[in-house]
Design a protein around this motif. Structure first.
Motif, PDB file in Angstrom:
ATOM      1  N   ALA A  82      44.204 -48.161  26.171  1.00 22.73           N
ATOM      2  CA  ALA A  82      43.186 -47.503  25.356  1.00 22.73           C
ATOM      3  C   ALA A  82      43.692 -47.200  23.948  1.00 22.73           C
ATOM      4  N   THR A  83      44.955 -46.797  23.841  1.00 24.41           N
ATOM      5  CA  THR A  83      45.526 -46.487  22.533  1.00 24.41           C
ATOM      6  C   THR A  83      45.720 -47.753  21.702  1.00 24.41           C
ATOM      7  N   LEU A  84      46.225 -48.817  22.321  1.00 22.59           N
ATOM      8  CA  LEU A  84      46.400 -50.080  21.597  1.00 22.59           C
ATOM      9  C   LEU A  84      45.060 -50.645  21.140  1.00 22.59           C
ATOM     10  N   MET A  85      44.009 -50.400  21.909  1.00 19.62           N
ATOM     11  CA  MET A  85      42.684 -50.838  21.492  1.00 19.62           C
ATOM     12  C   MET A  85      42.288 -50.178  20.167  1.00 19.62           C
ATOM     13  N   LEU A  86      42.547 -48.874  20.049  1.00 24.21           N
ATOM     14  CA  LEU A  86      42.211 -48.168  18.809  1.00 24.21           C
ATOM     15  C   LEU A  86      43.090 -48.640  17.655  1.00 24.21           C
ATOM     16  N   VAL A  87      44.374 -48.878  17.931  1.00 25.72           N
ATOM     17  CA  VAL A  87      45.279 -49.372  16.883  1.00 25.72           C
ATOM     18  C   VAL A  87      44.821 -50.741  16.399  1.00 25.72           C
ATOM     19  N   GLU A  88      44.463 -51.596  17.318  1.00 26.16           N
ATOM     20  CA  GLU A  88      43.992 -52.933  16.954  1.00 26.16           C
ATOM     21  C   GLU A  88      42.728 -52.858  16.113  1.00 26.16           C
ATOM     22  N   ARG A  89      41.839 -51.970  16.480  1.00 25.34           N
ATOM     23  CA  ARG A  89      40.587 -51.822  15.735  1.00 25.34           C
ATOM     24  C   ARG A  89      40.837 -51.256  14.346  1.00 25.34           C
ATOM     25  N   ALA A  90      41.769 -50.295  14.252  1.00 26.50           N
ATOM     26  CA  ALA A  90      42.054 -49.661  12.963  1.00 26.50           C
ATOM     27  C   ALA A  90      42.759 -50.595  11.997  1.00 26.50           C
ATOM     28  N   THR A  91      43.519 -51.552  12.532  1.00 28.01           N
ATOM     29  CA  THR A  91      44.273 -52.483  11.677  1.00 28.01           C
ATOM     30  C   THR A  91      43.526 -53.787  11.427  1.00 28.01           C
ATOM     31  N   GLY A  92      42.279 -53.851  11.867  1.00 25.43           N
ATOM     32  CA  GLY A  92      41.514 -55.069  11.666  1.00 25.43           C
ATOM     33  C   GLY A  92      42.077 -56.253  12.431  1.00 25.43           C
ATOM     34  N   GLY A  93      42.476 -56.003  13.667  1.00 25.49           N
ATOM     35  CA  GLY A  93      43.054 -57.078  14.469  1.00 25.49           C
ATOM     36  C   GLY A  93      44.468 -57.407  14.044  1.00 25.49           C
ATOM     37  N   GLY A 104      42.165 -60.359  18.196  1.00 20.13           N
ATOM     38  CA  GLY A 104      41.626 -59.352  19.108  1.00 20.13           C
ATOM     39  C   GLY A 104      42.100 -59.598  20.520  1.00 20.13           C
ATOM     40  N   MET A 105      42.841 -58.645  21.070  1.00 21.61           N
ATOM     41  CA  MET A 105      43.271 -58.744  22.457  1.00 21.61           C
ATOM     42  C   MET A 105      42.792 -57.550  23.269  1.00 21.61           C
ATOM     43  N   PHE A 106      42.976 -56.360  22.734  1.00 20.98           N
ATOM     44  CA  PHE A 106      42.606 -55.147  23.453  1.00 20.98           C
ATOM     45  C   PHE A 106      41.161 -54.738  23.193  1.00 20.98           C
ATOM     46  N   ASP A 107      40.651 -55.041  22.021  1.00 19.20           N
ATOM     47  CA  ASP A 107      39.261 -54.736  21.695  1.00 19.20           C
ATOM     48  C   ASP A 107      38.392 -55.933  22.076  1.00 19.20           C
ATOM     49  N   ALA A 108      38.343 -56.206  23.373  1.00 15.94           N
ATOM     50  CA  ALA A 108      37.668 -57.403  23.874  1.00 15.94           C
ATOM     51  C   ALA A 108      36.946 -57.075  25.176  1.00 15.94           C
ATOM     52  N   LEU A 109      36.119 -58.024  25.621  1.00 11.89           N
ATOM     53  CA  LEU A 109      35.346 -57.873  26.855  1.00 11.89           C
ATOM     54  C   LEU A 109      34.565 -56.556  26.821  1.00 11.89           C
ATOM     55  N   TRP A 110      34.625 -55.754  27.875  1.00 10.61           N
ATOM     56  CA  TRP A 110      33.869 -54.492  27.866  1.00 10.61           C
ATOM     57  C   TRP A 110      34.532 -53.440  26.978  1.00 10.61           C
ATOM     58  N   TYR A 111      35.788 -53.664  26.567  1.00  4.58           N
ATOM     59  CA  TYR A 111      36.437 -52.737  25.645  1.00  4.58           C
ATOM     60  C   TYR A 111      35.842 -52.835  24.244  1.00  4.58           C
ATOM     61  N   PHE A 112      35.215 -53.953  23.932  1.00  2.78           N
ATOM     62  CA  PHE A 112      34.738 -54.212  22.565  1.00  2.78           C
ATOM     63  C   PHE A 112      33.733 -53.143  22.149  1.00  2.78           C
ATOM     64  N   GLY A 113      34.116 -52.365  21.139  1.00  6.50           N
ATOM     65  CA  GLY A 113      33.249 -51.307  20.637  1.00  6.50           C
ATOM     66  C   GLY A 113      33.261 -50.041  21.466  1.00  6.50           C
ATOM     67  N   ALA A 114      34.044 -49.993  22.551  1.00  4.78           N
ATOM     68  CA  ALA A 114      34.068 -48.814  23.418  1.00  4.78           C
ATOM     69  C   ALA A 114      34.931 -47.715  22.812  1.00  4.78           C
ATOM     70  N   ASP A 115      34.723 -46.490  23.284  1.00  9.20           N
ATOM     71  CA  ASP A 115      35.562 -45.382  22.827  1.00  9.20           C
ATOM     72  C   ASP A 115      36.809 -45.282  23.708  1.00  9.20           C
ATOM     73  N   TRP A 116      37.710 -44.368  23.344  1.00  8.58           N
ATOM     74  CA  TRP A 116      38.986 -44.253  24.043  1.00  8.58           C
ATOM     75  C   TRP A 116      38.791 -43.858  25.506  1.00  8.58           C
ATOM     76  N   ILE A 117      37.892 -42.921  25.759  1.00  6.03           N
ATOM     77  CA  ILE A 117      37.680 -42.440  27.123  1.00  6.03           C
ATOM     78  C   ILE A 117      37.190 -43.565  28.028  1.00  6.03           C
ATOM     79  N   THR A 118      36.251 -44.360  27.527  1.00  4.59           N
ATOM     80  CA  THR A 118      35.734 -45.481  28.327  1.00  4.59           C
ATOM     81  C   THR A 118      36.832 -46.491  28.617  1.00  4.59           C
ATOM     82  N   ALA A 119      37.626 -46.814  27.601  1.00  6.37           N
ATOM     83  CA  ALA A 119      38.725 -47.770  27.797  1.00  6.37           C
ATOM     84  C   ALA A 119      39.741 -47.225  28.798  1.00  6.37           C
ATOM     85  N   PHE A 120      40.053 -45.945  28.691  1.00  4.10           N
ATOM     86  CA  PHE A 120      41.005 -45.333  29.620  1.00  4.10           C
ATOM     87  C   PHE A 120      40.467 -45.356  31.048  1.00  4.10           C
TER      88      PHE A 120
END
Length: 255
Positions: free
Chosen positions: A129-140, A146-162
């Motif tokens: 969940a944390t790497l997803m936010l880092v990836e999103r903040a750094t523009g991939g 995009g690896m972590f901000d993918a599939l159902w994680y795409f656009g999700a918040d931290w709680i959902t990813a966790f």
């Protein structure tokens, strides 16, 4: 001639009660070889990330715009999950005989193993969940990868990813552990019954959904409960595997 009278010794009931110290010993037993739970999954995850970065650099170098890379459909984020089934298998097959040798009950062992699964799943979910936010903040990672901000994680918040990662990891761990208890209890005969029985159930469900034309209704129901609802079903399935594994391991014997 001397007569020897044998008196039966009453059982104290230690087999029927939970012993926190023994449970903690089981958790520590699982951490003796940390590579099983942590190092190897981290290496798989890091390797998948490196491959994703290389692919992104190649595509960007070939002139593909970053907005057209479409990494949100990548399955790389799930790469460690396939190995985690093996982790569930190894966690039980390697430690169960030692635990019984140390005097642990099967109940204490399964509770301790479950706690270890929960701790590992929690840590893994926090990382993803944390790497997803880092990836999103750094523009991939600066190149549109995009690896972590993918599939159902795409656009999700931290709680959902966790939550979704936690539920999925618990499921694969308890599947691996549950299958191992079947082998310990019934050996290869039990494994064959489990395999063919599972295939039969899946085929029966497919046939039922097909002949009743219920695929669309199933899809509509899954859409209605959303990602959280779907992974709540996943978490419930993980708990069902945990209960089934406990019922089987109560009579399982190590090799």
């Amino acid at each position: 001639m001397t007569a020897v009278t044998t008196a039966s010794v009453p059982v104290t009931g230690s087999q029927g009660r939970v012993r926190p110290n023994e449970i903690l010993r089981i958790v520590r037993l699982h951490t003796v070889n940390p590579s099983i739970f942590f190092v190897v999954p981290a290496m798989i995850l890091g390797g998948a990330w490196a491959v994703t970065m290389v692919i992104a650099l190649i595509l960007v170098g070939a002139g593909v715009p970053q907005e057209e890379l479409a990494f949100q459909y990548s399955w790389a984020v799930l790469s460690p999950q396939w190995y985690l089934i093996v982790v569930g298998v190894q966690a039980v097959s390697y430690t169960f005989p030692f635990a019984l040798g140390f005097g642990a009950t099967r109940r204490d062992y399964w509770i301790g193993t479950g706690i270890m699964f929960v701790l590992a799943s929690f840590l893994f979910a926090v990382v993803i969940a944390t790497l997803m936010l880092v990836e999103r903040a750094t523009g991939g990672w600066g190149v549109g990868a995009g690896m972590f901000d993918a599939l159902w994680y795409f656009g999700a918040d931290w709680i959902t990813a966790f939550y979704t990662t936690f539920a999925l990891q618990l499921l694969v761990l308890f599947i691996g552990a549950g299958v191992t208890t079947v082998f310990m209890r019934w050996r290869m005969k039990g494994m064959m019954i489990l395999l063919f029985g599972g295939v039969a159930v899946i085929l029966a469900l497919i046939a039922l959904l097909t002949f009743t034309e219920s695929w669309e209704s199933l899809g509509a129901w899954l859409s209605s409960i959303g990602v959280i609802g779907v992974f709540t079903v996943v978490l419930a399935t993980a708990l069902a595997w945990a209960v089934a594994g406990f019922l089987v391991i109560r009579r399982a014997t190590p090799r």
